[in-house]
Design a protein around this motif. Structure first.
Motif, PDB file in Angstrom:
ATOM      1  N   SER A  85       0.821  -1.206   0.000  1.00  0.00           N
ATOM      2  CA  SER A  85       0.000   0.000   0.000  1.00  0.00           C
ATOM      3  C   SER A  85       0.858   1.260   0.000  1.00  0.00           C
ATOM      4  CB  SER A  85      -0.920   0.002   1.221  1.00  0.00           C
ATOM      5  OG  SER A  85      -1.585   1.241   1.349  1.00  0.00           O
ATOM      6  N   LEU A  86       1.881   1.297   0.831  1.00  0.00           N
ATOM      7  CA  LEU A  86       2.726   2.487   0.927  1.00  0.00           C
ATOM      8  C   LEU A  86       3.471   2.765  -0.372  1.00  0.00           C
ATOM      9  CD1 LEU A  86       4.139   1.971   4.533  1.00  0.00           C
ATOM     10  CD2 LEU A  86       2.561   3.767   3.804  1.00  0.00           C
ATOM     11  N   LEU A  87       4.055   1.738  -0.950  1.00  0.00           N
ATOM     12  CA  LEU A  87       4.843   1.928  -2.171  1.00  0.00           C
ATOM     13  C   LEU A  87       3.950   2.330  -3.354  1.00  0.00           C
ATOM     14  CD1 LEU A  87       7.319  -1.084  -1.832  1.00  0.00           C
ATOM     15  CD2 LEU A  87       7.760   1.319  -1.329  1.00  0.00           C
ATOM     16  N   LEU A  88       2.800   1.678  -3.476  1.00  0.00           N
ATOM     17  CA  LEU A  88       1.891   2.027  -4.573  1.00  0.00           C
ATOM     18  C   LEU A  88       1.309   3.432  -4.393  1.00  0.00           C
ATOM     19  CD1 LEU A  88      -0.014  -1.349  -5.100  1.00  0.00           C
ATOM     20  CD2 LEU A  88       1.572  -0.249  -6.695  1.00  0.00           C
ATOM     21  N   SER A  89       1.014   3.806  -3.147  1.00  0.00           N
ATOM     22  CA  SER A  89       0.494   5.150  -2.884  1.00  0.00           C
ATOM     23  C   SER A  89       1.485   6.211  -3.333  1.00  0.00           C
ATOM     24  CB  SER A  89       0.184   5.326  -1.396  1.00  0.00           C
ATOM     25  OG  SER A  89      -0.831   4.449  -0.976  1.00  0.00           O
ATOM     26  N   GLY A  90       2.775   5.968  -3.062  1.00  0.00           N
ATOM     27  CA  GLY A  90       3.796   6.918  -3.484  1.00  0.00           C
ATOM     28  C   GLY A  90       3.801   7.129  -4.985  1.00  0.00           C
ATOM     29  N   LEU A  91       3.684   6.040  -5.727  1.00  0.00           N
ATOM     30  CA  LEU A  91       3.680   6.139  -7.190  1.00  0.00           C
ATOM     31  C   LEU A  91       2.444   6.886  -7.698  1.00  0.00           C
ATOM     32  CD1 LEU A  91       4.904   2.547  -8.148  1.00  0.00           C
ATOM     33  CD2 LEU A  91       6.217   4.675  -8.197  1.00  0.00           C
ATOM     34  N   VAL A  92       1.289   6.607  -7.099  1.00  0.00           N
ATOM     35  CA  VAL A  92       0.056   7.270  -7.540  1.00  0.00           C
ATOM     36  C   VAL A  92       0.117   8.770  -7.250  1.00  0.00           C
ATOM     37  CG1 VAL A  92      -2.447   7.404  -7.248  1.00  0.00           C
ATOM     38  CG2 VAL A  92      -1.319   5.180  -7.291  1.00  0.00           C
ATOM     39  N   PHE A  93       0.654   9.156  -6.097  1.00  0.00           N
ATOM     40  CA  PHE A  93       0.800  10.573  -5.777  1.00  0.00           C
ATOM     41  C   PHE A  93       1.643  11.285  -6.845  1.00  0.00           C
ATOM     42  CE2 PHE A  93      -0.397  10.283  -1.147  1.00  0.00           C
ATOM     43  CZ  PHE A  93      -1.256  11.357  -1.157  1.00  0.00           C
ATOM     44  N   LEU A  94       2.732  10.669  -7.250  1.00  0.00           N
ATOM     45  CA  LEU A  94       3.619  11.289  -8.228  1.00  0.00           C
ATOM     46  C   LEU A  94       2.940  11.463  -9.589  1.00  0.00           C
ATOM     47  CD1 LEU A  94       6.990   9.475  -7.387  1.00  0.00           C
ATOM     48  CD2 LEU A  94       6.243  11.755  -6.683  1.00  0.00           C
ATOM     49  N   GLY A 159       1.768  24.468   3.494  1.00  0.00           N
ATOM     50  CA  GLY A 159       1.524  25.880   3.225  1.00  0.00           C
ATOM     51  C   GLY A 159       2.762  26.583   2.698  1.00  0.00           C
ATOM     52  N   LEU A 160       3.926  26.246   3.264  1.00  0.00           N
ATOM     53  CA  LEU A 160       5.194  26.843   2.810  1.00  0.00           C
ATOM     54  C   LEU A 160       5.544  26.388   1.398  1.00  0.00           C
ATOM     55  CD1 LEU A 160       7.311  26.489   6.091  1.00  0.00           C
ATOM     56  CD2 LEU A 160       6.229  28.566   5.186  1.00  0.00           C
ATOM     57  N   ILE A 161       5.290  25.103   1.113  1.00  0.00           N
ATOM     58  CA  ILE A 161       5.592  24.565  -0.217  1.00  0.00           C
ATOM     59  C   ILE A 161       4.720  25.232  -1.273  1.00  0.00           C
ATOM     60  CG2 ILE A 161       5.416  22.493  -1.661  1.00  0.00           C
ATOM     61  CD1 ILE A 161       6.351  20.875   0.760  1.00  0.00           C
ATOM     62  N   ILE A 162       3.437  25.440  -0.955  1.00  0.00           N
ATOM     63  CA  ILE A 162       2.534  26.089  -1.903  1.00  0.00           C
ATOM     64  C   ILE A 162       3.039  27.496  -2.234  1.00  0.00           C
ATOM     65  CG2 ILE A 162       0.215  27.043  -2.218  1.00  0.00           C
ATOM     66  CD1 ILE A 162      -0.809  24.688  -0.501  1.00  0.00           C
ATOM     67  N   VAL A 163       3.435  28.238  -1.191  1.00  0.00           N
ATOM     68  CA  VAL A 163       3.935  29.596  -1.400  1.00  0.00           C
ATOM     69  C   VAL A 163       5.214  29.585  -2.229  1.00  0.00           C
ATOM     70  CG1 VAL A 163       4.872  31.644  -0.251  1.00  0.00           C
ATOM     71  CG2 VAL A 163       2.860  30.503   0.681  1.00  0.00           C
ATOM     72  N   ALA A 164       6.083  28.591  -1.964  1.00  0.00           N
ATOM     73  CA  ALA A 164       7.402  28.572  -2.616  1.00  0.00           C
ATOM     74  C   ALA A 164       7.355  28.040  -4.045  1.00  0.00           C
ATOM     75  CB  ALA A 164       8.372  27.736  -1.780  1.00  0.00           C
ATOM     76  N   ILE A 165       6.700  26.888  -4.248  1.00  0.00           N
ATOM     77  CA  ILE A 165       6.773  26.257  -5.576  1.00  0.00           C
ATOM     78  C   ILE A 165       5.419  25.829  -6.138  1.00  0.00           C
ATOM     79  CG2 ILE A 165       9.151  25.472  -5.294  1.00  0.00           C
ATOM     80  CD1 ILE A 165       8.157  22.746  -4.507  1.00  0.00           C
ATOM     81  N   GLY A 166       4.330  26.052  -5.397  1.00  0.00           N
ATOM     82  CA  GLY A 166       3.013  25.716  -5.913  1.00  0.00           C
ATOM     83  C   GLY A 166       2.505  24.367  -5.426  1.00  0.00           C
ATOM     84  N   TYR A 167       1.272  24.052  -5.834  1.00  0.00           N
ATOM     85  CA  TYR A 167       0.608  22.843  -5.347  1.00  0.00           C
ATOM     86  C   TYR A 167       1.285  21.560  -5.815  1.00  0.00           C
ATOM     87  CZ  TYR A 167      -3.419  25.368  -3.465  1.00  0.00           C
ATOM     88  OH  TYR A 167      -4.236  26.175  -2.710  1.00  0.00           O
ATOM     89  N   LYS A 168       1.936  21.578  -6.975  1.00  0.00           N
ATOM     90  CA  LYS A 168       2.557  20.342  -7.479  1.00  0.00           C
ATOM     91  C   LYS A 168       3.648  19.832  -6.541  1.00  0.00           C
ATOM     92  CE  LYS A 168       1.486  20.853 -12.389  1.00  0.00           C
ATOM     93  NZ  LYS A 168       0.520  19.754 -12.359  1.00  0.00           N
ATOM     94  N   GLY A 169       4.272  20.755  -5.811  1.00  0.00           N
ATOM     95  CA  GLY A 169       5.283  20.344  -4.845  1.00  0.00           C
ATOM     96  C   GLY A 169       4.719  19.432  -3.771  1.00  0.00           C
ATOM     97  N   LEU A 170       3.423  19.604  -3.454  1.00  0.00           N
ATOM     98  CA  LEU A 170       2.798  18.756  -2.444  1.00  0.00           C
ATOM     99  C   LEU A 170       2.735  17.297  -2.896  1.00  0.00           C
ATOM    100  CD1 LEU A 170      -0.237  20.951  -1.258  1.00  0.00           C
ATOM    101  CD2 LEU A 170       2.083  20.877  -0.353  1.00  0.00           C
ATOM    102  N   PHE A 171       2.458  17.096  -4.181  1.00  0.00           N
ATOM    103  CA  PHE A 171       2.357  15.726  -4.691  1.00  0.00           C
ATOM    104  C   PHE A 171       3.720  15.028  -4.651  1.00  0.00           C
ATOM    105  CE2 PHE A 171      -1.373  17.794  -6.457  1.00  0.00           C
ATOM    106  CZ  PHE A 171      -2.342  16.823  -6.296  1.00  0.00           C
ATOM    107  N   TRP A 172       4.775  15.768  -4.960  1.00  0.00           N
ATOM    108  CA  TRP A 172       6.119  15.193  -4.862  1.00  0.00           C
ATOM    109  C   TRP A 172       6.448  14.832  -3.409  1.00  0.00           C
ATOM    110  CZ3 TRP A 172       9.112  13.272  -8.504  1.00  0.00           C
ATOM    111  CH2 TRP A 172       8.902  13.662  -9.831  1.00  0.00           C
ATOM    112  N   ALA A 173       6.107  15.726  -2.478  1.00  0.00           N
ATOM    113  CA  ALA A 173       6.392  15.463  -1.065  1.00  0.00           C
ATOM    114  C   ALA A 173       5.601  14.263  -0.566  1.00  0.00           C
ATOM    115  CB  ALA A 173       6.063  16.704  -0.232  1.00  0.00           C
ATOM    116  N   ASP A 174       4.308  14.202  -0.900  1.00  0.00           N
ATOM    117  CA  ASP A 174       3.484  13.074  -0.465  1.00  0.00           C
ATOM    118  C   ASP A 174       3.971  11.755  -1.061  1.00  0.00           C
ATOM    119  OD1 ASP A 174       1.936  14.765   0.980  1.00  0.00           O
ATOM    120  OD2 ASP A 174       0.045  14.232   0.045  1.00  0.00           O
ATOM    121  N   GLY A 175       4.288  11.767  -2.357  1.00  0.00           N
ATOM    122  CA  GLY A 175       4.727  10.549  -3.022  1.00  0.00           C
ATOM    123  C   GLY A 175       6.015  10.000  -2.448  1.00  0.00           C
TER     124      GLY A 175
END
Length: 399
Positions: A85-94, A159-175
């Protein structure tokens, strides 16, 4: 003094600590979810009604995921289910960050919640396996502490990531954090070298779907989950539109939830467990505090309302979730643990399907304050259901 501070954290097996660490890393990366409604409306331009349907797809995936997670945990074991579950979730987030159309986003979030929520019943089965009866509530609280500590860090960093690089940065961090958590699980938790700490009591092999008090308990937890989902859907929008708060400010307020839990939940639960406090009484009291958290948002405009609402919600969560989870774990001794814990998790999955969508539709058709009153009414019904469950359990003990 120091010994008193660390006493609530004593007596856990190393496997429980490993599970807590893995959970913390995973939840620290959960940056997309608190900002999901804002991402879908501001970045992708969807209407509130469309956001509601996207979140319903997220909920349908979650529902199927926890059902499969319970089945697979009983059939192939929690360990394989968790790391897959963890490994597949990371790939889907990306991958998900590249989806733009309504259909693609609906399918993407359905797939994400499906593979991610397979993890949930497996986690509780693992925790039940590696914790003793006398410290099970505290073990649940330790996992919740890891979840909320990670979740307090996630929104603030998000919130800091959104300000710095936008929402796409969140998907990279989550993945990436999902993948890291999966690797940690493979490295730290070795089920073949460990055995369950305790033998299960004699089991009745009863299906959770035929356990009437448990089904009433499930309905109460569904109503709580339905209302709790508003804190990740309509409430952030309320803070933004009514109080003109930025993503960074909203993230900081939401992070207060995790900070309070980190500071006081374990000592409170340890004290209540030592005092042998009735689990259902604490579940009911916690539901009352959640109810009050929605009522205060109907007060006239005041900048302190967002903070007060989060504080009341957090106190309700502290009392409700550890004891309700322990009740489910103890009830699971009556049959297959995976099936019971999957049904428990499904209460939140069904809430994912209906809660955000109905909350969005109510808000768009009426106003935020109407939504808050509806949530308060549903939480009152949940309190009544828990009182009925308590009475049924008392009658069963007499017989």
């Amino acid at each position: 003094m120091f010994d008193k501070l660390i006493t609530p954290y004593k007596g856990f097996s190393k496997e429980v600590w490993f599970l807590a660490l893995i959970t913390f890393v995973n939840r620290a990366g959960a940056m997309v979810i608190p900002f999901l409604s804002l991402y879908l409306t501001k970045d992708l331009g969807f209407s509130l009604s469309q956001v509601g349907w996207i979140m319903s797809c997220f909920g349908f995936g979650s529902l199927l995921g926890v059902y499969l997670g319970g089945k697979l945990s009983d059939q192939i074991g929690y360990y394989k289910v968790m790391y897959s579950s963890l490994l597949l979730s990371g790939l889907v987030f990306l991958i998900l960050q590249y989806f733009q159309s309504l259909l693609a986003v609906c399918i993407g979030f359905f797939a994400l919640s499906l593979v991610a929520d397979v993890f949930r019943p497996a986690l509780w089965v693992a925790l039940s396996t590696h914790s003793r009866e006398e410290n099970r509530t505290r073990s649940v609280t330790l996992i919740r502490l890891a979840i909320n500590l990670g979740f307090s860090l996630g929104p603030a960093l998000g919130g800091l990531i959104i300000v710095a690089i936008g929402y796409k940065g969140l998907f990279w961090a989550d993945g990436l954090t999902c993948i890291i958590a999966g690797v940690l699980l493979l490295k730290l938790l070795k089920p073949k070298k460990t055995a369950p700490i305790e033998e299960l009591p004699q089991r009745i092999n009863q299906s959770p779907y035929r356990d009437k008090p448990y089904l009433l308990f499930w309905l109460g937890m569904f109503l709580i989950g339905f209302c709790f989902m508003q804190y990740f859907a309509t409430v952030p929008l309320y803070f933004h539109e009514e109080y003109n708060l930025s993503e960074k400010q909203i993230g900081s307020i939401l992070a207060l939830n995790g900070l309070i839990i980190f500071l006081i939940e374990m000592p409170i639960i340890h004290h209540l467990v030592v005092k042998k406090t009735d689990m259902m009484n604490m579940t009911i009291l916690g539901t009352l505090l959640l109810l009050l958290s929605f009522l205060v948002m109907n007060f006239p405009f005041w900048i302190g309302i967002p903070v007060l609402g989060i504080v009341l919600m957090t106190l309700g969560e502290i009392l409700n979730f550890p004891f309700s989870n322990t009740y489910a774990l103890q009830r699971a001794q009556r049959g297959n643990k995976g099936a019971y814990m999957a049904l428990y998790s499904m209460s939140f999955s069904v809430a994912h399907i209906l809660g955000p969508n109905i909350g969005m539709q109510l808000t768009e058709k009426f106003e935020f304050r109407t939504t808050w009153m509806v949530m308060a009414g549903l939480l009152f019904i949940a309190m009544v259901l828990f009182l009925i469950v308590k009475r049924l359990d008392q009658l069963a003990l007499k017989n």
